[in-house]
Design a protein around this motif. Structure first.
Motif, PDB file in Angstrom:
ATOM      1  N   GLU A   1       0.826  -1.208   0.000  1.00  0.00           N
ATOM      2  CA  GLU A   1       0.000   0.000   0.000  1.00  0.00           C
ATOM      3  C   GLU A   1       0.860   1.259   0.000  1.00  0.00           C
ATOM      4  O   GLU A   1       0.532   2.273   0.616  1.00  0.00           O
ATOM      5  CB  GLU A   1      -0.945   0.005   1.211  1.00  0.00           C
ATOM      6  CG  GLU A   1      -1.914  -1.162   1.229  1.00  0.00           C
ATOM      7  CD  GLU A   1      -2.757  -1.205   2.486  1.00  0.00           C
ATOM      8  OE1 GLU A   1      -2.540  -0.332   3.361  1.00  0.00           O
ATOM      9  OE2 GLU A   1      -3.611  -2.086   2.600  1.00  0.00           O
ATOM     10  N   GLY A   2       2.016   1.176  -0.655  1.00  0.00           N
ATOM     11  CA  GLY A   2       2.916   2.319  -0.747  1.00  0.00           C
ATOM     12  C   GLY A   2       3.708   2.598   0.498  1.00  0.00           C
ATOM     13  O   GLY A   2       4.395   3.623   0.570  1.00  0.00           O
ATOM     14  N   LYS A   3       3.644   1.704   1.509  1.00  0.00           N
ATOM     15  CA  LYS A   3       4.341   1.919   2.766  1.00  0.00           C
ATOM     16  C   LYS A   3       5.329   0.796   3.016  1.00  0.00           C
ATOM     17  O   LYS A   3       5.097  -0.346   2.648  1.00  0.00           O
ATOM     18  CB  LYS A   3       3.349   1.983   3.928  1.00  0.00           C
ATOM     19  CG  LYS A   3       2.266   3.037   3.787  1.00  0.00           C
ATOM     20  CD  LYS A   3       1.281   2.930   4.938  1.00  0.00           C
ATOM     21  CE  LYS A   3       0.143   3.927   4.783  1.00  0.00           C
ATOM     22  NZ  LYS A   3      -0.848   3.774   5.883  1.00  0.00           N
ATOM     23  N   VAL A   4       6.441   1.122   3.681  1.00  0.00           N
ATOM     24  CA  VAL A   4       7.388   0.111   4.129  1.00  0.00           C
ATOM     25  C   VAL A   4       6.795  -0.539   5.372  1.00  0.00           C
ATOM     26  O   VAL A   4       6.569   0.118   6.390  1.00  0.00           O
ATOM     27  CB  VAL A   4       8.758   0.735   4.445  1.00  0.00           C
ATOM     28  CG1 VAL A   4       9.689  -0.303   5.054  1.00  0.00           C
ATOM     29  CG2 VAL A   4       9.376   1.319   3.182  1.00  0.00           C
ATOM     30  N   VAL A   5       6.545  -1.847   5.283  1.00  0.00           N
ATOM     31  CA  VAL A   5       5.848  -2.551   6.373  1.00  0.00           C
ATOM     32  C   VAL A   5       6.663  -3.703   6.953  1.00  0.00           C
ATOM     33  O   VAL A   5       6.209  -4.351   7.901  1.00  0.00           O
ATOM     34  CB  VAL A   5       4.482  -3.081   5.883  1.00  0.00           C
ATOM     35  CG1 VAL A   5       3.582  -1.933   5.472  1.00  0.00           C
ATOM     36  CG2 VAL A   5       4.662  -4.064   4.730  1.00  0.00           C
ATOM     37  N   GLY A   6       7.839  -3.971   6.398  1.00  0.00           N
ATOM     38  CA  GLY A   6       8.652  -5.073   6.906  1.00  0.00           C
ATOM     39  C   GLY A   6      10.099  -4.914   6.498  1.00  0.00           C
ATOM     40  O   GLY A   6      10.415  -4.224   5.517  1.00  0.00           O
ATOM     41  N   ILE A   7      10.997  -5.562   7.257  1.00  0.00           N
ATOM     42  CA  ILE A   7      12.431  -5.477   6.986  1.00  0.00           C
ATOM     43  C   ILE A   7      13.076  -6.835   7.203  1.00  0.00           C
ATOM     44  O   ILE A   7      12.560  -7.671   7.953  1.00  0.00           O
ATOM     45  CB  ILE A   7      13.124  -4.435   7.895  1.00  0.00           C
ATOM     46  CG1 ILE A   7      12.935  -4.810   9.376  1.00  0.00           C
ATOM     47  CG2 ILE A   7      12.604  -3.034   7.619  1.00  0.00           C
ATOM     48  CD1 ILE A   7      13.742  -3.963  10.329  1.00  0.00           C
ATOM     49  N   VAL A   8      14.197  -7.034   6.546  1.00  0.00           N
ATOM     50  CA  VAL A   8      15.029  -8.214   6.778  1.00  0.00           C
ATOM     51  C   VAL A   8      16.420  -7.927   6.239  1.00  0.00           C
ATOM     52  O   VAL A   8      16.582  -7.113   5.315  1.00  0.00           O
ATOM     53  CB  VAL A   8      14.429  -9.471   6.100  1.00  0.00           C
ATOM     54  CG1 VAL A   8      14.587  -9.417   4.581  1.00  0.00           C
ATOM     55  CG2 VAL A   8      15.065 -10.746   6.642  1.00  0.00           C
ATOM     56  N   ALA A   9      17.417  -8.563   6.825  1.00  0.00           N
ATOM     57  CA  ALA A   9      18.801  -8.348   6.410  1.00  0.00           C
ATOM     58  C   ALA A   9      19.503  -9.684   6.229  1.00  0.00           C
ATOM     59  O   ALA A   9      19.098 -10.708   6.801  1.00  0.00           O
ATOM     60  CB  ALA A   9      19.549  -7.506   7.451  1.00  0.00           C
ATOM     61  N   ALA A  10      20.555  -9.665   5.434  1.00  0.00           N
ATOM     62  CA  ALA A  10      21.421 -10.828   5.240  1.00  0.00           C
ATOM     63  C   ALA A  10      22.860 -10.372   5.428  1.00  0.00           C
ATOM     64  O   ALA A  10      23.284  -9.385   4.822  1.00  0.00           O
ATOM     65  CB  ALA A  10      21.230 -11.430   3.850  1.00  0.00           C
TER      66      ALA A  10
END
Length: 333
Positions: free
Chosen positions: A221-230
């Motif tokens: 919906e045009g929003k950043v809603v989650g994150i993850v890193a490697a």
């Protein structure tokens, strides 16, 4: 008014066009050029992994040992946009083309690499996600600590024997749980501050500019809603999945699984032999998520230490962390 004449051959329409077949008829007819129906099929989610690990010769880079697992073995394919997925609502065919495509981009979940403008949002999602573990560690974590349960029960019994007051004895468990919450909040918030001063203080520098590492955000919906890193380890040929978190307002939509799959794609494309992760999460849902991605539970550390712990007697009585280790083997070394 000018009249227009057509050849007789054009006026004699075939009978099967003048009289359409009934609804249950299986006859095949060619549609008229005047009645063309355009079908629009929305694109699939960008984190689909069916193309990976099935044809290893198509992946650029040095060829290593074949994968011992594939994406189709680890998980079923993600639902396509044409299905009834909660992530991709159906598009009305009556809307204009440009507006419909723009609306689909805003409503569809997709995973992209981190950008500097995402810094504050990513830090907020990470902070809120870890902060939620305070009550879990204080209350749910006691379920996995039988020794402390016995100690708390003994203290409650001693309180009743000494004071001979049922009211005070009933207040004793509440006091003990309050102490657990106090120490859980104190230590976890200190751990958060350490993380926000290290890798989460400059995601661009710590992940995006380091070889073998990357950071992604989920946009819905045009929003950043989650994150993850490697975070890659070239010496051991292992990549670590880190900092996975989803905004609490957008959970239950498969976002965390899509983020996890993106890390698995990254590991496959960069020819890592395995993916590892560690978590202190108490909620069963978090562990089921890792297992659904193909990870295997390989061990648990009962008395895990994080920055901010003093190892005092009171702290050991009211705060303990269980650190779970998971591994997903991608290829044999």
């Amino acid at each position: 008014m000018q009249s227009t004449f057509f050849p007789a051959s054009q006026l004699q329409r075939p009978q099967h066009l003048l009289h359409p077949a009934p609804p249950h008829s299986h006859s095949l007819c060619t549609p008229s050029p005047l009645a063309i129906c355009m079908h629009y099929i929305p694109p699939k989610m960008v984190c689909e992994t069916g193309i990976l690990a099935d044809d290893h010769s198509a992946i650029a880079g040095p060829q290593k040992d074949p994968l011992i697992v594939s994406s189709s073995q680890m998980w079923p394919p993600l639902p396509s946009a044409a299905s009834t997925s909660p992530l991709v609502p159906p598009t009305s065919t009556t809307s204009s083309g440009g507006a419909a495509e723009e609306g689909m981009k805003e409503q569809q979940l997709y995973i992209r690499e981190f950008q500097p403008s995402d810094q504050e949002t990513a830090r907020r999602i990470f902070y809120e996600g870890i902060k939620e573990r305070i009550p879990s560690s204080a209350f749910r974590g006691l379920k996995y600590q039988p020794l402390l349960q016995c100690i708390y029960a003994l203290l409650t019994l001693i309180c009743f024997v000494v004071t001979n007051s049922l009211v005070l004895a009933c207040c004793m468990p509440i006091t003990l749980l309050g102490m657990r919450y106090y120490y859980s909040r104190k230590i976890i918030l200190h751990h958060l501050e350490c993380a926000l001063r290290t890798d989460m203080s400059d995601i661009e520098q710590y992940y995006m500019k380091q070889p073998g590492s990357c950071f992604w955000v989920a946009v819905l919906e045009g929003k950043v809603v989650g994150i993850v890193a490697a975070r890659g380890n070239e010496e051991d040929n292992v990549v670590e999945l880190r900092r996975m978190s989803v905004d609490s307002n957008y959970r239950g939509k498969g976002i965390a699984k899509a983020l996890g799959r993106r890390v698995l794609e990254f590991a496959m494309l960069n020819h890592y032999s395995s993916i590892v992760l560690g978590t202190t999460a108490v909620k069963i849902a978090a562990h089921k998520l890792y297992e659904s991605l193909g990870f295997k539970h390989v061990g648990v550390v009962e008395h895990h230490t994080v920055p901010g712990m003093t190892h005092s007697l009171l702290e050991r009585m009211f705060f303990q962390l269980r650190y779970h280790r998971y591994c997903l083997q991608l290829r044999e070394e």
